[in-house]
Design a protein around this motif. Structure first.
Motif, PDB file in Angstrom:
ATOM      1  N   LEU A 298      58.381  29.813  45.053  1.00  0.00           N
ATOM      2  CA  LEU A 298      57.516  30.494  44.090  1.00  0.00           C
ATOM      3  C   LEU A 298      58.073  30.354  42.678  1.00  0.00           C
ATOM      4  O   LEU A 298      59.233  30.661  42.411  1.00  0.00           O
ATOM      5  N   LEU A 299      57.216  29.899  41.777  1.00  0.00           N
ATOM      6  CA  LEU A 299      57.570  29.858  40.360  1.00  0.00           C
ATOM      7  C   LEU A 299      57.079  31.119  39.656  1.00  0.00           C
ATOM      8  O   LEU A 299      57.835  31.782  38.948  1.00  0.00           O
ATOM      9  N   TYR A 300      55.810  31.454  39.861  1.00  0.00           N
ATOM     10  CA  TYR A 300      55.260  32.683  39.283  1.00  0.00           C
ATOM     11  C   TYR A 300      53.891  32.960  39.889  1.00  0.00           C
ATOM     12  O   TYR A 300      53.272  32.091  40.513  1.00  0.00           O
ATOM     13  N   LYS A 301      53.437  34.191  39.701  1.00  0.00           N
ATOM     14  CA  LYS A 301      52.108  34.602  40.131  1.00  0.00           C
ATOM     15  C   LYS A 301      51.221  34.733  38.889  1.00  0.00           C
ATOM     16  O   LYS A 301      51.670  35.238  37.859  1.00  0.00           O
ATOM     17  N   THR A 302      49.991  34.306  39.008  1.00  0.00           N
ATOM     18  CA  THR A 302      49.107  34.327  37.837  1.00  0.00           C
ATOM     19  C   THR A 302      48.426  35.671  37.623  1.00  0.00           C
ATOM     20  O   THR A 302      48.007  35.979  36.506  1.00  0.00           O
ATOM     21  N   GLY A 303      48.311  36.479  38.686  1.00  0.00           N
ATOM     22  CA  GLY A 303      47.458  37.648  38.578  1.00  0.00           C
ATOM     23  C   GLY A 303      46.006  37.206  38.465  1.00  0.00           C
ATOM     24  O   GLY A 303      45.643  36.070  38.791  1.00  0.00           O
ATOM     25  N   LYS A 304      45.159  38.094  37.987  1.00  0.00           N
ATOM     26  CA  LYS A 304      43.735  37.784  37.808  1.00  0.00           C
ATOM     27  C   LYS A 304      43.529  37.285  36.381  1.00  0.00           C
ATOM     28  O   LYS A 304      43.736  38.018  35.414  1.00  0.00           O
ATOM     29  N   LYS A 305      43.155  36.031  36.236  1.00  0.00           N
ATOM     30  CA  LYS A 305      42.943  35.439  34.918  1.00  0.00           C
ATOM     31  C   LYS A 305      41.630  34.668  34.932  1.00  0.00           C
ATOM     32  O   LYS A 305      41.197  34.182  35.977  1.00  0.00           O
ATOM     33  N   TRP A 306      41.010  34.550  33.769  1.00  0.00           N
ATOM     34  CA  TRP A 306      39.792  33.760  33.668  1.00  0.00           C
ATOM     35  C   TRP A 306      39.725  33.076  32.309  1.00  0.00           C
ATOM     36  O   TRP A 306      40.369  33.490  31.346  1.00  0.00           O
ATOM     37  N   ILE A 307      38.951  32.013  32.268  1.00  0.00           N
ATOM     38  CA  ILE A 307      38.715  31.282  31.023  1.00  0.00           C
ATOM     39  C   ILE A 307      37.212  31.282  30.780  1.00  0.00           C
ATOM     40  O   ILE A 307      36.442  30.780  31.604  1.00  0.00           O
ATOM     41  N   ALA A 308      36.806  31.880  29.664  1.00  0.00           N
ATOM     42  CA  ALA A 308      35.386  32.019  29.351  1.00  0.00           C
ATOM     43  C   ALA A 308      34.949  30.927  28.371  1.00  0.00           C
ATOM     44  O   ALA A 308      35.762  30.147  27.868  1.00  0.00           O
ATOM     45  N   ARG A 309      33.642  30.883  28.121  1.00  0.00           N
ATOM     46  CA  ARG A 309      33.107  29.931  27.138  1.00  0.00           C
ATOM     47  C   ARG A 309      33.803  30.107  25.792  1.00  0.00           C
ATOM     48  O   ARG A 309      33.938  31.221  25.290  1.00  0.00           O
TER      49      ARG A 309
ATOM     50  N   LEU B 133      34.229  30.162  33.150  1.00  0.00           N
ATOM     51  CA  LEU B 133      34.214  28.793  33.661  1.00  0.00           C
ATOM     52  C   LEU B 133      35.236  28.613  34.774  1.00  0.00           C
ATOM     53  O   LEU B 133      34.970  27.947  35.768  1.00  0.00           O
ATOM     54  N   VAL B 134      36.428  29.196  34.586  1.00  0.00           N
ATOM     55  CA  VAL B 134      37.502  29.059  35.571  1.00  0.00           C
ATOM     56  C   VAL B 134      38.121  30.433  35.797  1.00  0.00           C
ATOM     57  O   VAL B 134      38.381  31.171  34.837  1.00  0.00           O
ATOM     58  N   THR B 135      38.366  30.764  37.062  1.00  0.00           N
ATOM     59  CA  THR B 135      38.981  32.041  37.416  1.00  0.00           C
ATOM     60  C   THR B 135      40.185  31.796  38.314  1.00  0.00           C
ATOM     61  O   THR B 135      40.097  31.059  39.301  1.00  0.00           O
ATOM     62  N   LEU B 136      41.316  32.399  37.947  1.00  0.00           N
ATOM     63  CA  LEU B 136      42.527  32.351  38.765  1.00  0.00           C
ATOM     64  C   LEU B 136      42.657  33.701  39.455  1.00  0.00           C
ATOM     65  O   LEU B 136      42.808  34.733  38.789  1.00  0.00           O
ATOM     66  N   ASP B 137      42.601  33.695  40.766  1.00  0.00           N
ATOM     67  CA  ASP B 137      42.579  34.949  41.523  1.00  0.00           C
ATOM     68  C   ASP B 137      43.887  35.112  42.289  1.00  0.00           C
ATOM     69  O   ASP B 137      44.032  34.644  43.420  1.00  0.00           O
ATOM     70  N   GLU B 138      44.867  35.764  41.626  1.00  0.00           N
ATOM     71  CA  GLU B 138      46.169  36.038  42.252  1.00  0.00           C
ATOM     72  C   GLU B 138      46.780  34.767  42.841  1.00  0.00           C
ATOM     73  O   GLU B 138      47.226  34.725  43.988  1.00  0.00           O
ATOM     74  N   LEU B 139      46.833  33.731  42.021  1.00  0.00           N
ATOM     75  CA  LEU B 139      47.351  32.440  42.466  1.00  0.00           C
ATOM     76  C   LEU B 139      48.877  32.442  42.473  1.00  0.00           C
ATOM     77  O   LEU B 139      49.509  32.917  41.527  1.00  0.00           O
TER      78      LEU B 139
END
Length: 506
Positions: free
Chosen positions: A311-322, A296-302
């Motif tokens: 800069l507070l932090y980097k998210t890396g590649k993260k996603w939220i699935a069903r 549903l939501v993807t964080l792409d190296e945010l």
């Protein structure tokens, strides 16, 4: 030794808040006071402190007893004081002149930094203001300390500090406190009073154990009520049979026996009391409109940054699935709310490295309820955003705990609990398939928290949420992202983070 004896105490305002309340507070008691919002917890504390008069019953206190009630809020005339001066002002003038060292000790015990001590209260957070009020009460050396929602506005580190501070109080000091934080109650209490309009119950156990004992007691009451009514019914059946026989046979003895059986049945029915049924402060119901999308939501190296681009932090590649209920963990000030805000903005269409499936329907609520215009009425909030008629809107609002009288009042006039339940109603009407929740349990009582937990889990919703409530996090989350230094990392669970935050308060 008994400090306070409460006998047949009751308070009635428009309706009875509690009645026939009887218990003894002894030295060393740490009593948790449990009830839904608006059901008399603060009222009982005010009665015990002498600030409010009871309707019925009496309170007997030990000779010379000092009761200290910690105020919930800083008054307007105190806002221009520094934290230090507020605490100092709690001492009598003669002591303030020569014993100001007591202020230093009290603030040191509560880990209040020097710069915070000498900052004007109007510039401090709600958490520091609550700490100031606690110190100002404690410095008067009460025998009984009354705390009303002491964890409000505190992050987990400060909650841990408060837990440690309470455990370090002199063993003879008694404490009565209200809280909706179940984990906190389990840590700091040794007795629990469930306050009810009738038949309040007290147990010599912390909240979770006491809650189990309460359920057992309520189930026993329900069985006894059913058995008593069944016995009365059987007696009346026997009486009816004897009456017919007596009439047909002309037996005066059977007529007398019939009367006796009916009298016994009437006494049983009069004495039978139904088990307590908790009256809800308002329905909390959520929906999940569903989606076929896997992510549903993807964080792409945010890069999560402050408004001035630090800069507070980097998210890396993260996603939220069903079905993912992702809890964001991190110390205060590390950027949890910042990430929630960035996800919110991205889902509203702002250009971002955060991507969402086309089918995502957002349900959003933040800790300050900024989704509301506080000058609107609840009716305007509902009918202005959704295509529903006035009659249905009023029914939904009433079901959510916003009475007919309050529905045309400005939202800013509602209690915190009513606003929170209104926010849950708005979420439901949005019919989302993805929830973005920042401190959703703020102002919800324990019953409301448990219903919200059930709704989130039962409907299999997908969400990203932030919460300081340890019980809520454990019960709802099935994935956990923790801010560690300059990285956002997935962790197995929240326990290590909780332990780390609580250790930091030692």
């Amino acid at each position: 030794m008994s400090l306070i004896q409460i006998n047949s105490l009751g308070v009635t305002l428009s309706d009875p808040l509690f009645s026939d309340l009887t218990f003894t507070l002894n030295k060393g008691d740490r009593l948790g006071l449990i009830a839904a919002n608006g059901r008399g917890k603060s009222t009982l504390l005010s009665v015990i402190s002498g600030g409010l008069e009871q309707t019925t019953g009496e309170i007997t206190t030990a000779r010379g007893l000092r009761v200290g009630e910690v105020a919930q809020y800083i008054s307007a005339d105190q806002l221009n004081l520094t934290l230090y001066d507020l605490v100092l002002a709690a001492l009598p003038q003669d002591q303030a002149d020569y014993e100001s060292w007591r202020v230093d000790v009290a603030l040191s015990d509560l880990n209040v930094p020097y710069d915070i001590q000498h900052t004007t209260l109007s510039e401090l957070s709600g958490g520091w203001q609550r700490t100031a009020l606690l110190a100002a009460t404690w410095i008067t050396e009460p025998d009984v300390l009354l705390l009303d929602e002491p964890t409000n506005h505190l992050d987990l580190g400060r909650i841990g500090l408060l837990q440690n501070w309470l455990s370090g109080l002199p063993k003879d000091t008694a404490v009565i406190l209200t809280s909706h934080d179940r984990a906190f109650l389990d840590e700091v209490t040794n007795r629990t009073l469930f306050l009810r309009p009738e038949r309040s119950r007290i147990f010599n156990a912390p909240f979770s154990t006491a809650r189990q004992e309460l359920d057992i007691a309520d189930e026993a009451d329900a069985r006894k009520f059913a058995n008593d009514l069944n016995k009365a019914q059987q007696l009346r059946k026997q009486a009816a049979k004897l009456k017919n026989i007596g009439i047909n046979s002309g037996s005066d003895l059977l007529v007398v026996k019939t009367k006796q059986l009916n009298e016994r049945a009437a006494k049983l029915e009069a004495a039978a009391k139904p088990a307590h049924t908790e009256r809800s402060a308002g329905d909390i119901k959520l929906t999940n409109s569903g989606t076929h999308a896997k992510a549903l939501v993807t964080l792409d190296e945010l890069d999560v940054e402050t408004p001035d681009s630090r800069l507070l932090y980097k998210t890396g590649k993260k996603w939220i699935a069903r079905g993912d209920r992702v809890v964001l963990l991190g110390s205060n000030g590390t950027g949890k709310t910042t990430l929630v805000r960035q996800v919110h903005e991205a889902l509203l269409g702002q250009e971002s490295p955060i991507k969402s499936a086309a089918s995502v329907q957002l349900g959003y609520s933040d800790q300050h309820l900024t989704q509301f215009d506080m000058t609107d009425t609840p009716m305007q909030a509902v009918t202005g955003a959704f295509d529903i008629g006035d009659q249905r809107a009023r029914g939904l609002l009433a079901g959510a705990g916003v009475s007919i009288q309050m529905q045309d009042t400005k939202i800013e006039a509602l209690s915190g609990g009513q606003r929170a339940r209104l926010a849950m109603l708005i979420l439901r009407l949005q019919n989302p398939n993805f929830y973005l929740l920042d401190e959703p349990t703020n102002h919800l009582d324990i019953e409301g928290q448990e219903v919200l937990e059930h709704e989130l889990c039962e409907h299999g919703v997908s969400c990203l949420l932030v919460s300081h409530d340890r019980s809520f996090v454990r019960n709802v989350g099935n994935r956990f992202w923790q801010i560690k230094g300059k990285r956002l990392e997935e962790v197995d669970g929240p326990s290590d983070f909780f332990a780390q935050e609580l250790r930091a308060s030692d």
